[in-house]
Design an enzyme around this catalytic site. Structure first.
Site, PDB file in Angstrom:
ATOM      1  N   GLU B 226       2.947 -24.460   5.993  1.00 24.51           N
ATOM      2  CA  GLU B 226       1.876 -24.605   6.826  1.00 24.51           C
ATOM      3  C   GLU B 226       1.054 -25.155   7.494  1.00 24.51           C
ATOM      4  O   GLU B 226       0.114 -24.916   7.442  1.00 24.51           O
ATOM      5  CB  GLU B 226       1.312 -23.548   5.815  1.00 24.51           C
ATOM      6  N   CYS B 264       2.536 -20.957   0.155  1.00 23.95           N
ATOM      7  CA  CYS B 264       3.475 -22.134  -0.443  1.00 23.95           C
ATOM      8  C   CYS B 264       4.805 -21.604  -0.955  1.00 23.95           C
ATOM      9  O   CYS B 264       6.114 -21.347  -1.312  1.00 23.95           O
ATOM     10  CB  CYS B 264       3.029 -22.281  -1.906  1.00 23.95           C
ATOM     11  N   ARG B 357     -12.395 -19.340  -7.553  1.00 22.77           N
ATOM     12  CA  ARG B 357     -11.577 -19.146  -8.774  1.00 22.77           C
ATOM     13  C   ARG B 357     -10.918 -17.735  -8.924  1.00 22.77           C
ATOM     14  O   ARG B 357      -9.610 -17.833  -9.930  1.00 22.77           O
ATOM     15  CB  ARG B 357     -13.210 -18.160 -10.321  1.00 22.77           C
ATOM     16  N   THR B 359      -8.686 -17.017  -6.472  1.00 25.58           N
ATOM     17  CA  THR B 359      -6.340 -17.786  -7.043  1.00 25.58           C
ATOM     18  C   THR B 359      -6.331 -17.950  -7.690  1.00 25.58           C
ATOM     19  O   THR B 359      -4.938 -17.391  -8.219  1.00 25.58           O
ATOM     20  CB  THR B 359      -6.634 -18.962  -6.453  1.00 25.58           C
ATOM     21  N   HIS B 392       5.983 -22.312  -9.788  1.00 25.15           N
ATOM     22  CA  HIS B 392       5.178 -22.840  -8.327  1.00 25.15           C
ATOM     23  C   HIS B 392       4.003 -23.385  -8.970  1.00 25.15           C
ATOM     24  O   HIS B 392       3.512 -23.388  -9.891  1.00 25.15           O
ATOM     25  CB  HIS B 392       4.378 -21.774  -7.196  1.00 25.15           C
ATOM     26  N   ARG B 401       0.111 -22.963 -17.861  1.00 27.03           N
ATOM     27  CA  ARG B 401       0.225 -22.094 -18.338  1.00 27.03           C
ATOM     28  C   ARG B 401       0.253 -20.268 -18.497  1.00 27.03           C
ATOM     29  O   ARG B 401       1.346 -19.345 -19.997  1.00 27.03           O
ATOM     30  CB  ARG B 401      -1.393 -20.838 -17.411  1.00 27.03           C
ATOM     31  N   ASN B 424       0.851 -31.085  -4.828  1.00 32.48           N
ATOM     32  CA  ASN B 424       1.239 -29.667  -4.276  1.00 32.48           C
ATOM     33  C   ASN B 424       1.672 -29.503  -3.204  1.00 32.48           C
ATOM     34  O   ASN B 424       1.143 -30.371  -1.897  1.00 32.48           O
ATOM     35  CB  ASN B 424       0.070 -28.902  -4.264  1.00 32.48           C
ATOM     36  N   SER B 454       0.314 -17.726  -1.514  1.00 35.49           N
ATOM     37  CA  SER B 454      -1.160 -17.050  -0.716  1.00 35.49           C
ATOM     38  C   SER B 454      -0.937 -16.376  -0.866  1.00 35.49           C
ATOM     39  O   SER B 454      -0.078 -16.246   0.974  1.00 35.49           O
ATOM     40  CB  SER B 454      -2.158 -18.027  -1.064  1.00 35.49           C
TER      41      SER B 454
END
Lengths: 398, 504
Positions: B226, B264, B357, B359, B392, B401, B424, B454
């Site tokens: 990208e 990504c 938030r 995302t 990712h 998480r 990243n 995304s």
């Protein structure tokens, strides 16, 4: 016996920054000086050979021949080459072939108009692959010095001496420049200044090791021997001329410590002139950097490979106005060389020839040389690119 | 003088990107430029010149000097060492600059300590041009062979074993030598002459070295990114040309090359396409290469979207897919997609925007969770059946998480966590995580990877490693660990980071 190309008149401008003058003005100025010397009018010219390296880029000119035609109101054959020596070589061939009797050879450059872009232009023409790899006009000279030091195993004290010798070349050429009314720099410098400039740059060579960027023009009138009799009282003959060519990409050449073109051209020019090296009394050589003066002394045969720095150093400790080599005087770059006289590429060779002609005619005023024996024979070395082309001219009074 | 006349640019790049050379079979003389005959041997050498190149070779820095007043197009490089490099016992000599070195303009350099050292060519941007011009590249940039980027031979070997299902036959990861360290996170920073294109080429080169497959056997290359410096012009064509993918016919490569974009996940999306292609009998394609590459973009910190500037890295990962000498077979996959605008960059804008938030839950977690769970369901897998999980990694917290939420234990997910070392790397992020796992996996390990892009979507794959993973491991010195803990890494401050990232 074919006729010898004969220089009947020379003219030039002062070299330097001429930002207020157009190229037309510069070449006109040089032409007027030369035409007055020979008492010639434009209509007497049968052909023109002009040289410039950058004019279409630096001054947004179109075909230079057309520019010259407009300027001179002449419609004779005109040819444009990159260097003055190249133009002169074409002119000599034409005269010798009997095609023309009177021609103009001119060189013009206006580099300062290009300001900071000139270094990119220069590199792109000199050595494009090296340019793509990040080379600068200065870096090739420094690599040559590195190659020289390594090849000849120059270390420690000797390396210091070599560095001093290179500085002395610059000091000597600046000294000569003080006596040349046309020179770009007419002031003395010191060895310390040269060395300090290197220190400031953190590089092997510094500001004072390199010839400057210059504007200027030079012109000569070339005729056949016969035609010269009417035009000049002190004609100067082109006794020998030769050129040679080498790879564009400097690192691709076999030996990076020398210019093959100089070696070949010098040998052939001497042969043509039927002269020995020891007959050469004065030289204008192409000191685009101090390294080039050192290398050229070796390439032309005056010094053995790997020894020129010693000769220079010994002579310059108590400089008498010339290098003493094998018990003979050799006058080198009496004009101040490219370093002090200036280096407007297309016109540079013209100034070199100008100097030798003036010297041989004994019209060089304060810088007139006094060689061993009768003044007779001088030599010019001009290079194009970074040793891509080399031209040698041997000029004589007889 | 404008220098991006396309035909000239094409010729210079054709020779200079790959460092193509020629050798006379009669006298042995070598030439940097391509020519049909030898200057020494004349007409009799027609047809007796063989193509060679210096692209995988190790040379020697012969001479050098300092350039601290470069010509105009090189000013953004600051100061650098320039010199000549010789190859093949001095039979061939080329000009070149040393790259990957910062701040030297006020140093006294002892050139004799550099001369004589071995160097490797690096594929980099050549110099600065106007924003509208073709970006010139060249491999006349070098780094020392005993520093960050080691010299590695590229050996092509005949395949030993044919597999029933397609999989990964080799991979390579390239990250730069520069890092910025802020808090607990270290991120890779491109040198000023690097971009997404140069990283893609370097990663592809490393994948060829690792796999030992014949570059001419690669029938398709997909490059996901990208941060392509062009809006229109593929990265893949450059990679194909420089790496000589497919059979070369005159100066055209017999390979299909295409760029992909899906934030990504642009690269991971194509894993299945590459695998399917090599598995399709009539495609006649033995290998396909997929590269994820990004010089991850972020606005400066005080600008909208600037929060990304804390996490963005630089790097590329390349994977070669085939059915011979496979190191990890593909067991299955699942992809999901929804129109979720959590991150975007409008055409013509230099930096992406970010949904804050938003995302997290509706974007990253929802899609990664869905693809991973669905794939496990489909393959009837329990968490305990998976040896390694790769997700990712846009930051340090998200992959941990989601791993925990899916029930994976630390030993299953810890090896993939690379974001704290490289940042990243966008299209390269989950592929680098996968590479890190492949670097250490044993035969018959199951690896589950779930990428995220995304916009939004996720691709999950299950891979099972083979015995050959151990054999091929010795082919690669540039492992993830090597690049993460390397004595030659150079850390830069924030200002330098922004300058380098901006590029030439």
């Amino acid at each position: 016996m074919p006729t010898r190309p004969t220089i009947v008149a020379v003219g030039r401008t002062k070299f330097g920054e001429h930002y207020e003058k157009e190229p037309e003005t510069l070449i006109e100025e040089a032409w007027l000086k030369a035409s007055m010397e020979a008492n010639l009018e434009r209509r007497d010219l049968e052909a023109c050979y002009l040289s410039d390296y950058f004019l279409p880029i630096t001054n947004k000119l179109g075909l230079e021949e057309g520019f010259l035609s407009e300027l001179t109101e002449l419609h004779v054959p005109m040819e444009v080459t990159r260097s003055f020596s190249s133009a002169l070589s074409n002119a000599c061939n034409a005269i010798q072939a009997g095609r023309y009797n009177t021609v103009l050879v001119g060189g013009i450059e206006k580099m300062t108009d290009r300001w900071d872009k000139i270094r990119d232009d220069l590199m792109l023409l000199e050595d494009p692959w090296s340019y793509y790899a990040g080379c600068t006009p200065e870096a090739n000279h420094e690599l040559m010095l590195r190659a020289y030091i390594k090849k000849h195993g120059i270390t420690g004290q000797n390396q210091d001496t070599l560095n001093t010798a290179l500085a002395q070349i610059s000091v000597k050429n600046h000294l000569h420049g003080t006596k040349n009314e046309y020179a770009q720099y007419q002031r003395k410098i010191t060895v310390e200044q040269v060395l300090n400039a290197r220190k400031e740059a953190h590089r092997p060579l510094g500001l004072y090791d390199y010839a400057p960027i210059s504007d200027g023009a030079a012109i000569l009138i070339l005729t056949s021997e016969e035609a010269a009799k009417k035009l000049a009282t002190k004609p100067i003959y082109v006794l020998g001329l030769s050129s040679a060519t080498d790879y564009l990409t400097y690192p691709a050449r076999e030996d990076m410590t020398h210019f093959l073109v100089t070696q070949i051209a010098m040998k052939n020019a001497l042969k043509m002139a039927a002269k020995k090296l020891s007959d050469i009394q004065l030289v204008e050589l192409y000191d685009q950097s101090t390294v080039m003066e050192m290398i050229s002394l070796e390439d032309m045969g005056f010094c053995k490979p790997g020894t020129a720095w010693q000769t220079i150093h010994e002579n310059c400790l108590d400089y008498k106005g010339y290098y003493e080599i094998d018990g003979r005087k050799l006058f080198v770059n009496m004009s101040g060389g490219l370093k002090a006289d200036g280096n407007p590429l297309g016109a540079t060779g013209g100034a070199q020839i100008f100097e030798i002609v003036k010297q041989l005619r004994k019209e060089a005023c304060d810088r007139q040389v006094n060689p061993d024996g009768e003044l007779d024979c001088g030599c010019v070395l001009e290079l194009e690119g970074f040793g891509t082309k080399g031209y040698v001219y041997i000029l004589g009074r007889k | 003088m404008r220098m991006s006349s396309e035909p000239i640019e094409r010729r210079v790049s054709y020779l200079g990107d790959r460092l193509r050379a020629n050798r006379c079979l009669i006298c042995g003389k070598e030439y940097f430029e391509i020519r049909d005959y030898c200057g020494n041997c004349g007409r009799k050498s027609f047809g007796k010149m063989v193509n060679t190149d210096l692209f995988y070779e190790k040379g020697k820095l012969e001479l050098c000097t300092l350039v601290n007043e470069p010509t105009n197009k090189f000013t953004k490089l600051g100061s650098y060492i320039y010199g000549t490099a010789s190859f093949h016992d001095c039979k061939i000599r080329v000009p070149g600059r040393l790259t990957d070195r910062t701040a030297m303009c006020n140093e006294d350099v002892d050139f004799s300590t550099l001369e004589g050292r071995e160097v490797v060519p690096r594929f980099r941007r050549r110099y600065s041009v106007d924003k509208n011009d073709v970006i010139p590249t060249i491999s006349l940039a070098f780094t020392f062979a005993d520093e960050y980027y080691p010299h590695q031979e590229y050996q092509i070997i005949k395949p030993k074993k044919e597999y029933d299902s397609p999989g990964i036959v080799g991979y390579g990861v390239y990250t730069s030598r520069f890092r910025i360290r802020e808090g607990n996170i270290e991120r890779s920073v491109p040198f000023i002459d690097e971009d997404a294109i140069t990283a893609a080429v370097e990663a592809g080169k490393l994948a060829l070295i690792h796999s030992r497959v014949d570059n001419t056997s690669i029938g398709k290359i997909y490059v996901g990114s990208e941060s392509n410096p062009y809006a229109v012009k593929p990265i893949a064509s450059k990679v194909a040309q420089v790496l000589k993918l497919g059979e070369e016919n005159e100066d055209v490569q017999g390979v299909d090359a295409i760029d992909m974009e899906f934030a990504c996940k642009a690269a991971t999306s194509m894993f299945k396409d590459a695998a399917a292609l090599v598995d399709y009998p009539k495609s006649n394609i033995k290998h396909a290469m997929v590269i994820g590459t990004d010089n991850s973009q972020a606005a400066p910190r005080d600008c909208p979207g600037g929060e990304l500037d804390l996490f963005v890295g630089y790097g590329a990962a390349a994977f070669i897919f085939g059915k011979q000498d496979v190191i990890a077979e593909i067991e299955g996959w699942y992809s999901c997609t929804s129109d979720t605008p959590d991150f975007w960059r409008r055409d013509g804008e230099p930096h992406p925007m970010h949904g804050g938030r938003f995302t997290g839950d509706p974007a990253y977690f929802k899609h990664v969770r869905t693809s991973a769970k669905k794939l496990m369901e489909r393959l009837n897998l329990q968490v305990g059946d998976v040896d390694y999980f790769v997700a990712h990694q846009p930051n340090v917290q998200f992959p941990i998480r989601i791993s925990k939420e899916l029930g994976f234990k630390e030993e299953q997910y810890a090896p993939m966590l690379q974001v704290a070392k490289f940042g990243n790397t966008y299209s390269g992020a989950s592929p680098i995580g996968l590479a890190a796992v492949l670097d250490i996996a044993k035969p018959d390990n199951r690896i589950l990877i779930a990428s995220y892009g995304s916009g939004a979507g996720s691709d999950a794959y299950s891979l099972i490693t083979t015995n050959q993973i151990l054999d091929k491991r010795q082919n690669q010195k540039m492992t993830i660990a090597y690049q993460a803990q390397n004595p030659f890494l150079e850390h830069v401050d924030y200002t330098t980071y922004r300058r380098l990232k901006q590029g030439m």
